[in-house]
Design a protein around this motif. Structure first.
Motif, PDB file in Angstrom:
ATOM      1  N   LYS A 128       0.895  -1.347   0.136  1.00  0.00           N
ATOM      2  CA  LYS A 128       0.004   0.137   0.072  1.00  0.00           C
ATOM      3  C   LYS A 128       1.008   0.973   0.089  1.00  0.00           C
ATOM      4  CE  LYS A 128      -3.581   2.267   2.845  1.00  0.00           C
ATOM      5  NZ  LYS A 128      -4.279   2.336   4.127  1.00  0.00           N
ATOM      6  N   ARG A 129       1.959   1.202   0.865  1.00  0.00           N
ATOM      7  CA  ARG A 129       2.899   2.208   0.973  1.00  0.00           C
ATOM      8  C   ARG A 129       3.635   2.512  -0.423  1.00  0.00           C
ATOM      9  NH1 ARG A 129       3.939   7.274   2.557  1.00  0.00           N
ATOM     10  NH2 ARG A 129       6.084   7.641   2.895  1.00  0.00           N
ATOM     11  N   TYR A 130       3.856   1.557  -1.108  1.00  0.00           N
ATOM     12  CA  TYR A 130       4.672   1.537  -2.444  1.00  0.00           C
ATOM     13  C   TYR A 130       3.695   2.149  -3.315  1.00  0.00           C
ATOM     14  CZ  TYR A 130       6.399  -0.142  -6.876  1.00  0.00           C
ATOM     15  OH  TYR A 130       6.931   0.042  -8.202  1.00  0.00           O
ATOM     16  N   ILE A 131       2.449   1.857  -3.494  1.00  0.00           N
ATOM     17  CA  ILE A 131       1.299   2.296  -4.413  1.00  0.00           C
ATOM     18  C   ILE A 131       1.225   3.903  -4.077  1.00  0.00           C
ATOM     19  CG2 ILE A 131      -1.109   2.429  -5.205  1.00  0.00           C
ATOM     20  CD1 ILE A 131      -0.743  -0.687  -4.792  1.00  0.00           C
ATOM     21  N   GLU A 132       0.841   4.144  -2.989  1.00  0.00           N
ATOM     22  CA  GLU A 132       0.884   5.749  -2.567  1.00  0.00           C
ATOM     23  C   GLU A 132       2.089   6.214  -3.372  1.00  0.00           C
ATOM     24  OE1 GLU A 132       0.359   5.644   1.778  1.00  0.00           O
ATOM     25  OE2 GLU A 132      -1.748   5.087   1.632  1.00  0.00           O
ATOM     26  N   LEU A 133       3.394   5.844  -2.957  1.00  0.00           N
ATOM     27  CA  LEU A 133       4.712   6.604  -3.129  1.00  0.00           C
ATOM     28  C   LEU A 133       4.668   6.734  -4.636  1.00  0.00           C
ATOM     29  CD1 LEU A 133       7.061   4.991  -0.571  1.00  0.00           C
ATOM     30  CD2 LEU A 133       6.157   7.474  -0.833  1.00  0.00           C
ATOM     31  N   GLN A 134       4.383   5.401  -5.494  1.00  0.00           N
ATOM     32  CA  GLN A 134       4.428   5.833  -6.768  1.00  0.00           C
ATOM     33  C   GLN A 134       3.270   6.458  -7.362  1.00  0.00           C
ATOM     34  OE1 GLN A 134       3.184   2.084  -8.384  1.00  0.00           O
ATOM     35  NE2 GLN A 134       4.882   2.073 -10.284  1.00  0.00           N
ATOM     36  N   GLN A 135       2.026   6.857  -6.782  1.00  0.00           N
ATOM     37  CA  GLN A 135       1.185   7.752  -7.145  1.00  0.00           C
ATOM     38  C   GLN A 135       1.788   9.247  -6.791  1.00  0.00           C
ATOM     39  OE1 GLN A 135      -2.182   6.916  -4.960  1.00  0.00           O
ATOM     40  NE2 GLN A 135      -3.005   5.285  -6.676  1.00  0.00           N
ATOM     41  N   LYS A 136       2.481   9.636  -5.794  1.00  0.00           N
ATOM     42  CA  LYS A 136       2.943  10.606  -5.507  1.00  0.00           C
ATOM     43  C   LYS A 136       4.238  11.144  -6.655  1.00  0.00           C
ATOM     44  CE  LYS A 136       3.819  14.083  -2.589  1.00  0.00           C
ATOM     45  NZ  LYS A 136       2.675  15.179  -2.170  1.00  0.00           N
TER      46      LYS A 136
END
Length: 115
Positions: free
Chosen positions: A89-97
């Motif tokens: 989940k954190r990886y996906i959030e960072l990727q979107q950012k």
């Protein structure tokens, strides 16, 4: 000058030391059997002694460090899966950012080129 008999005081202190040692050993053994979290804080709280007492006794210090390390290695599959999901989940959030920032950067660079 009279010589004082300190044998009773010495014996009392030896008994107290033995009782404290036994109390810590029983608490640690109980925590191991019940698969409780083992670290200096939890053992000191369970045995009602200070953490300094545990650090100062090499046998206890080594046992606590060993069992604490084993517990970290033997995490259950559920907890590992939960950690994996959180990391994903954190990886996906960072990727979107990253994509947002990249878009803004690209627009900024394009604005500089046109000027």
């Amino acid at each position: 000058m009279t010589k004082r008999n300190s044998e009773g005081i010495v014996n009392h202190q030896k008994q107290r030391s033995y009782d404290t040692y036994t109390k810590v050993y029983k608490a640690l053994y109980s925590m191991i059997l019940h698969d409780e979290k083992i670290n200096f804080y939890t053992v000191a709280k369970q045995a009602e002694v200070s953490r300094a007492y545990l650090y100062n006794h090499d046998a206890f210090s080594m046992m606590i460090e060993t069992f604490s390390g084993l517990q970290k290695e033997n995490e259950s599959e559920d907890s590992l899966y939960e950690k994996f999901q959180q990391a994903e989940k954190r990886y996906i959030e960072l990727q979107q950012k990253y994509e947002e920032v990249k878009t803004k950067y690209d627009a900024w660079c394009k604005g500089l080129d046109e000027s």
